[in-house]
Write an enzyme that holds these catalytic residues in place. Sequence first.
Site, PDB file in Angstrom:
ATOM      1  N   ASP A  90       1.762  -1.525 -13.205  1.00  0.00           N
ATOM      2  CA  ASP A  90       2.468  -2.181 -12.098  1.00  0.00           C
ATOM      3  C   ASP A  90       2.876  -3.603 -12.486  1.00  0.00           C
ATOM      4  O   ASP A  90       4.015  -4.017 -12.250  1.00  0.00           O
ATOM      5  CB  ASP A  90       1.574  -2.251 -10.850  1.00  0.00           C
ATOM      6  CG  ASP A  90       1.387  -0.903 -10.197  1.00  0.00           C
ATOM      7  OD1 ASP A  90       1.745   0.109 -10.821  1.00  0.00           O
ATOM      8  OD2 ASP A  90       0.876  -0.851  -9.062  1.00  0.00           O
TER       9      ASP A  90
ATOM     10  N   GLY B 279       0.821  -1.210   0.000  1.00  0.00           N
ATOM     11  CA  GLY B 279       0.000   0.000   0.000  1.00  0.00           C
ATOM     12  C   GLY B 279       0.850   1.253   0.000  1.00  0.00           C
ATOM     13  O   GLY B 279       0.486   2.264   0.585  1.00  0.00           O
TER      14      GLY B 279
HETATM   15  O1  PMV Z   1      -0.186   2.741  -6.073  1.00  0.00           O
HETATM   16  P1  PMV Z   1       0.269   1.785  -7.113  1.00  0.00           P
HETATM   17  O2  PMV Z   1       1.644   1.308  -6.940  1.00  0.00           O
HETATM   18  O3  PMV Z   1      -0.701   0.646  -7.303  1.00  0.00           O
HETATM   19  O4  PMV Z   1       0.275   2.599  -8.511  1.00  0.00           O
HETATM   20  C1  PMV Z   1      -0.936   2.911  -9.114  1.00  0.00           C
HETATM   21  C2  PMV Z   1      -0.771   3.672 -10.403  1.00  0.00           C
HETATM   22  C3  PMV Z   1      -2.101   4.278 -10.875  1.00  0.00           C
HETATM   23  O5  PMV Z   1      -1.803   4.986 -12.084  1.00  0.00           O
HETATM   24  C4  PMV Z   1      -2.644   5.263  -9.865  1.00  0.00           C
HETATM   25  C5  PMV Z   1      -3.163   3.210 -11.134  1.00  0.00           C
HETATM   26  C6  PMV Z   1      -2.915   2.345 -12.358  1.00  0.00           C
HETATM   27  O6  PMV Z   1      -3.517   1.267 -12.424  1.00  0.00           O
HETATM   28  O7  PMV Z   1      -2.162   2.741 -13.263  1.00  0.00           O
END
Ligand code: PMV
Length: 303
Positions: free
Chosen positions: A140, A91
């Site tokens: 990700d 998170g």
């Molecule tokens: O918070 P993380 O590591 O899951 O990154 C999310 C990146 C976003 O652009 C906010 C969401 C996505 O799916 O690209």
Amino acid sequence: MSFAHGKVILLGEHAVVYGHPAIAGSIERGVSATAQPAERASLSISPWNKEIFADESAAAEPLARAFARLLQTYDTTPLFRVSAEVGIPAGGGLGCSAALGVAVVRALDEARKQTRSTEDVIAASLEWEKVFHGNPSGIDSALAATRGLCLFRRGAPLENVRARKPLYLVIGNSGEPSSTAAMVSEVARQLARDKSRVEKIFDAISALVTNGRMSIEHGDHKDLGKLMDLNHALLNALMLSTSRLEEMCAAARHAGALGAKLTGAGGGGCMIALVEDSEIAVRVEGELRALSCEAFSVQTYAP
Ligand code: PMV
């Protein structure tokens, strides 16, 4: 032993969900996993002290549902005990859940002596990721499975970004838990309410990504730092920053960072600061620790 990377988004988060490009780099910290034959399919995760049995907990917590969904991508349930070791904060905006998904897929494939393309690994792990946030762009999972600095656009193949010089980044963890699903929904809510304002912000972020790629390829890190500051301001305009993240970015800039921004979903989680060299990295880390934040440095992979 399989491994999947954590990642940092240098420019472009959130807009990337709506088809705009983003630049991200995988980091050396991530998730490792192994799989041993067993009578029941299970997943144990350290240091979280978690053990999930696929046949009894499918309806329960998201991790169990994600594991069940991933196993459903196989023709027959693979009977293995997967043990994963998580080396990045959960998170925190560093792609922990996607790295876990990719590491589990790779551990199962390794144990079953199955080889498949990186694209197939990403596709399987996206099923896992969808449980955690309904509308992942896929950035990700793609970065978790790939080593390097890349330009990502939803539905398109990853493009390598050839950095002229290695990038030194300091990562600071605010310690505030962040929910990607909640932050992505918050942006969707703003988009529904004020389409033209939010689309203008996305277009501006997109322009920063295009310019950022050139700065990285030309080795112009001063410019890149400014673009990161601007990207942070735009994310703040989408109400994704927190006072803690603001304080951390300001402290990093004050300590000599070329630029600083939140990374990932925001609403807490991590920030990144671009620095010129390892000496300034140490100074920035010190400032962040003085704010009681966990801080560490990474170098994106050299070209
Ligand atoms: O918070 P993380 O590591 O899951 O990154 C999310 C990146 C976003 O652009 C906010 C969401 C996505 O799916 O690209």
